[in-house]
Design an enzyme around this catalytic site. Structure first.
Site, PDB file in Angstrom:
ATOM      1  N   HIS A 157       0.833  -1.202   0.000  1.00 60.17           N
ATOM      2  CA  HIS A 157       0.000   0.000   0.000  1.00 60.17           C
ATOM      3  C   HIS A 157       0.872   1.258   0.000  1.00 60.17           C
ATOM      4  O   HIS A 157       0.631   2.212  -0.750  1.00 60.17           O
ATOM      5  CB  HIS A 157      -0.903   0.012   1.237  1.00 60.17           C
ATOM      6  N   HIS A 212       1.187  -4.266   9.014  1.00 58.98           N
ATOM      7  CA  HIS A 212       2.608  -4.055   8.755  1.00 58.98           C
ATOM      8  C   HIS A 212       3.303  -3.525   9.993  1.00 58.98           C
ATOM      9  O   HIS A 212       2.693  -2.847  10.833  1.00 58.98           O
ATOM     10  CB  HIS A 212       2.812  -3.059   7.607  1.00 58.98           C
TER      11      HIS A 212
END
Length: 345
Positions: free
Chosen positions: A190, A244
């Protein structure tokens, strides 16, 4: 060596400030449209589009076919991998919308205002290469590293009952696709996509609004920083969603910025350059058209040489009078550049 040559003298009327040069720019820009030059520009870069399609194919294979490296995950490592399994704040389908479609929309707005097919084509091609190259590198590293996501425990053991083999490695009994995705933490896709697309857009806007024109309009930086701020917030959301680690986001952002910078400079001058508002191809075509329309004339060549000598003499006088170029004499030899160009004294 003289401080400018005949070539730079001939380009002053096009690239220097003032209302007359700006009008000349707009006239030249209006003559290179998609209808008149679109096919020729696309043919010139046909191999680039073919390579882009190949990269897209590689990305699809890397994303859906290749399995990531299943790194050893022991029981003592689960302390940092027990974060809750949450949905994405920024959906996957939204990333191409703001990282690719939004910049392309802005490119189209600029095109309809200036009618420069070189700017439109190279901006779109550079953006797509920036995003696709970043995606290929990101997923290649993801598959090679195989770092577990912060929510790996619940991906591996959805019922909360952890099982390990004799070596202490996990024996996952969750959904295979979810477990596979759980080994793709480093770097953040992303974030890298966001900085690749929005970073390219930020560089593009920097050149178009002439952020570094030395006039001190610092408010222009707000326009340039906004895409980068949005990309940063996307990266932060990946940490907040526990998809993440912060290192993944940092590496993804750095990767996206680096690739976008390389791809942008392949087609456009640096934003701080005096020609940073347009692509290299436009200035090259403009120079070729200027040379082609000017027939060699001995008289004009002699006048240009005389003009160069006069300008050099004036520059020497200004340099001898100080760094500000202030003239201390009122004689008839102090000529402005405009007077030299027009032939008036």
């Amino acid at each position: 060596m003289p401080w400018w040559d005949l070539g730079s003298l001939s380009r002053l009327k096009i690239f220097s400030g003032g209302s007359q040069p700006n009008r000349m720019q707009e006239v030249q820009l209006g003559s290179h449209t998609v209808r008149s030059h679109g096919v020729s520009v696309a043919r010139t870069h046909m191999h680039d589009w073919l390579i882009l399609m190949l990269l897209v194919l590689i990305e699809i294979i890397s994303l859906y076919v290749i399995h990531p490296f299943y790194r050893y995950v022991g029981k003592d490592m689960m302390t940092d991998l027990r974060y809750p399994l949450k949905s994405n704040t920024v959906p996957v389908w939204a990333v191409p919308m703001y990282a690719m479609m939004l910049p392309i929309l802005i490119f189209l707005v600029v095109y309809f205002r200036r009618r420069d097919v070189y700017d439109l084509h190279h901006a779109v091609l550079g953006l797509l290469f920036s995003v696709v190259i970043t995606a290929v590198i990101t997923d290649a590293i993801k598959n090679a590293v195989g770092r577990p996501r912060p929510d790996f425990f619940w991906r591996c053991f959805p019922d909360g009952k952890d099982v390990y083999d004799q070596l202490g490695d996990v024996i996952c009994h969750g959904d295979k696709s979810i477990i596979k995705e759980g080994h793709k933490s480093f770097p953040s896709g992303h974030t890298s996509w966001s900085f690749a697309g929005l970073g390219f857009l930020s560089l593009y806007l920097s050149g178009k609004i002439k952020v570094f024109d030395r006039r001190g309009h610092i408010a222009k930086l707000c326009i340039v920083f906004f895409p980068l701020l949005f990309a940063s917030l996307v990266g932060i959301s990946r940490v907040d969603d526990y998809w993440h680690h912060w290192q993944d986001v940092f590496a993804g952002g750095l990767l996206g910025l680096m690739v976008s910078t390389f791809c942008y400079l392949q087609f456009f001058p640096p934003p701080y350059h005096h020609e940073g508002w347009g692509p290299y191809a436009y200035f090259r075509v403009l120079e070729e058209s200027r040379v082609g329309t000017q027939a060699p004339n001995p008289t004009s060549i002699h006048n240009d040489q005389a003009l160069e000598v006069q300008v050099e003499e004036q520059h020497e006088r200004r340099r001898s009078n100080g760094c500000l170029g202030l003239s201390i004499t009122n004689d008839d030899s102090s000529l402005t550049l405009e007077e030299l160009e027009s032939g008036r004294r």
